[in-house]
Design a protein around this motif. Sequence first.
Motif, short mmCIF file in Angstrom:
data_model
loop_
_atom_site.label_atom_id
_atom_site.label_comp_id
_atom_site.label_asym_id
_atom_site.label_seq_id
_atom_site.Cartn_x
_atom_site.Cartn_y
_atom_site.Cartn_z
N MET A 1 10.74 -44.46 -9.69
CA MET A 1 11.51 -43.26 -10.01
C MET A 1 12.61 -43.59 -11.00
N GLU A 2 13.26 -44.74 -10.82
CA GLU A 2 14.34 -45.14 -11.74
C GLU A 2 13.81 -45.44 -13.13
N ASN A 3 12.58 -45.95 -13.21
CA ASN A 3 11.98 -46.27 -14.50
C ASN A 3 11.30 -45.07 -15.14
N GLY A 4 11.27 -43.96 -14.42
CA GLY A 4 10.67 -42.74 -14.96
C GLY A 4 9.16 -42.69 -14.83
N SER A 5 8.55 -43.65 -14.15
CA SER A 5 7.10 -43.64 -14.00
C SER A 5 6.64 -42.87 -12.76
N ALA A 6 7.58 -42.36 -11.98
CA ALA A 6 7.25 -41.51 -10.85
C ALA A 6 8.13 -40.28 -10.93
N SER A 7 7.58 -39.15 -10.54
CA SER A 7 8.34 -37.91 -10.64
C SER A 7 9.44 -37.86 -9.59
N THR A 8 10.44 -37.09 -9.88
CA THR A 8 11.56 -36.93 -8.95
C THR A 8 11.13 -36.15 -7.71
#
Length: 130
Positions: A62-69
């Motif tokens: 999530m922090e790296n943007g590879s998983a949605s919030t």
Amino acid sequence: MASIFGFRSRDPSRDRQTDLQRFDRLARLLDQIATEIEAEKTGLENRYRSKATNAAFLVEAMENGSASTSKVSEVSELTTSILNCERRIAALARQNSLMKELRHSLDAIVEENGGSPNMQAGFVKPAGRA
């Protein structure tokens, strides 16, 4: 041994043997419960590590943007599960400690009432000892 009142008492060695048999049953039960507690704790610790790892990777993704919030609810569920695991593991550790204390007390009673439990025929060896 008979008395004038007709009361008869058993031979003390027979009483001692009866007590040892009773203590042996109790020792076996305490050992069985301790084994069950340890098995549950081990299984729970394995699941705990798995959930903690999953949560860490999910938060990192999530922090790296590879998983949605939208995965925030999944992180929350994992966090709740991890906290529950920690509580249960702590409770099991307390139960295991209690079993060890009870077993130690039982061993002390056996020693007081007829010598070392290791010397008594058939008595379960004290927990944690060879």
